[in-house]
Design an enzyme around this catalytic site. Structure first.
Site: not given
Ligand code: NAD
Length: 440
Positions: A128, A168
């Protein structure tokens, strides 16, 4: 260099707002990984040598690099890449842009990637990384320079058969296109075209896979369907809440809504909203694109009211440490389907277990992203493009097999699903180390 045209995600994170929200507290994430690991390792009496190896990341890279701002000033930025383990294959894991990113968190996220790949039986290790920035403070041109300079600074520490980043939090297909272009530009001309698979989650025009954008959300929904089928309940009358309406949260919500399920509350960094009649998830997606968050799309509620909203399913899809000793007692749901990495800390977990709330743990539930990243990597290596149906069918087979392994282990060992998922991962890695031995 070719300028790719995919727009930057408009759902940018208003990071300054995040720090204003009351913190849920919770166990620091690296400590959480250690506790989860120890619990499973003790139960299966993991080989002591393998235990030592898996307890420590293989490489921790910290890079300080300069950024020339649009106004000519120079800023020093800090980037990280932690490569936890590569016993099963090349290191694999996302890159995030976040102002609170620090080394211990990246170490935790890298370890979770190792377990996730092992559970899904992917030929990848875990890694990561990211850059400690608030992306809303930088222009598109500055974000491009940050991405390119970070890629340059990582140099030979990444590579298509060595360490393969992906999107991510606050990074997306556009960032991956810049990353790939920079990496290829640094290679000898005769290697360049072979090296497209140095990152996954690219735009489809630049070698990405169909279905990668929605993959994590799609995987979550496949598993929620399986969970519901096993309990002989349909999803057509189910209600759910989502925290985070970015890539993972918005896709999970839209795909679940196609089964008839109703989104009754949503929260992101801009605030929380509720509607007992259910939101139009497509309309909410358009609103988030236009306004940067969910705030303003429905009746505003506070954080506590959001967490207390009665629903069948809660999908945390934002950041780590949201379900803790303080917040777990508030939840009024039957299932927590973890889209985010590390949303539940060990104390929150214990409360959910005592309260009889089912949990599909992150290292199973959000594996759809890395599974379709694997498909993208395979397509690039073979110069192939698969149809969306094929990607979805293969994703369904792989992620439901990971779910079944975890469920069966939980039943056999009489343990919670997170511990079961760790047992599945650690047993596989232990077998590999025993077969290969430890050099020299
Ligand atoms: P993203 O940047 O597209 O979205 C993040 C979201 O979280 C946004 O809506 C943001 O407003 C919200 N957020 C941030 N801080 C916050 C808070 N304090 N309270 C409430 N909401 C908050 O990111 P993503 O790619 O959707 O990733 C989200 C999660 O999923 C992360 O933990 C990431 O590690 C995990 N993840 C992502 C993927 C992927 O394919 N993108 C795969 C596995 C896991």
């Amino acid at each position: 260099m070719v300028q790719t045209l995919t727009p930057l995600k408009e759902t940018t994170l208003p990071c300054a707002e995040v720090t204003k929200r009351p913190a849920a507290g919770g166990v620091p994430v690296y400590e959480a990984v250690r506790r989860q690991f120890d619990k499973a390792a003790n139960l299966i009496r993991l080989d002591p040598a393998v235990r030592k190896i898996l307890s420590t990341p293989m490489n921790e890279i910290v890079i300080h690099f300069p950024l020339r701002r649009d106004d000519g000033r120079v800023e020093m930025l800090t980037g990280y890449r932690v490569q936890h383990n590569d016993a099963l294959g090349p290191f694999k894991g996302g890159l995030r842009f976040h102002p609170a990113l620090e080394l211990d968190e990246v170490k935790a996220l890298a370890a979770w990637m190792t377990w996730k790949s092992a559970i899904a039986r992917l030929p990848f290790g875990g890694a990561k990384g990211g850059v400690q920035i608030d992306p809303t403070r930088y222009s598109r041109a500055e974000l491009e320079r940050i991405t390119r300079r970070f890629c340059y600074a990582l140099g030979d520490n990444i590579g298509p058969e060595y360490d393969i980043p992906a999107p991510d939090v606050n990074t997306n297909a556009q960032i991956m296109a810049w990353f790939m272009d920079t990496y290829q530009s640094m290679r000898p001309a005769h290697d360049r075209q072979r090296d497209m698979h140095v990152v996954t989650g690219k735009p489809v025009d630049s070698g990405g896979s169909l279905g990668r954008d929605k993959a994590t959300g799609q995987g979550i929904v496949y598993l929620i369907e399986r969970w519901a089928n096993e309990r002989r309940t349909g999803l057509s009358r189910a209600t759910f809440t989502v925290q985070g309406y970015g890539n993972v949260g918005s896709w999970a919500a839209r795909l679940l809504a196609r089964h008839g399920a109703k989104l009754v509350a949503a929260e992101d960094a801009t605030g929380a909203i509720a509607d007992p009649h259910g939101f139009d998830t497509e309309g909410l997606t358009v609103h988030v694109r236009a306004h940067g968050g969910v705030a303003g799309f429905g009746q505003a509620i506070d954080h506590e009211a959001f967490l207390s909203t009665p629903a069948d399913i809660f999908i945390p899809a934002a950041l780590a440490n949201q379900i803790t000793a303080v917040t777990a007692p508030l939840l009024d749901v039957r299932l927590v389907a973890e889209g985010a990495n590390g949303p539940t800390d060990p104390e929150g977990d214990e409360i959910l277990r005592r309260r009889g709330i089912d949990v599909i743990p992150d290292i199973v539930c959000n594996a759809g992203g890395v599974i379709v990243s694997y498909f993208e990597w395979l397509q690039n290596k073979q110069s192939e493009y698969w149809e969306l149906d094929e990607v979805d069918r293969k994703l369904h087979a792989k992620i439901t097999a990971a779910y079944d392994r975890t469920r069966d282990t939980a039943r056999q060992r009489q343990v919670d699903w997170r511990t079961a998922a760790y047992i599945v991962a650690l047993s596989h890695l232990e077998a590999v180390y025993k077969e290969r031995g430890i050099f020299p």
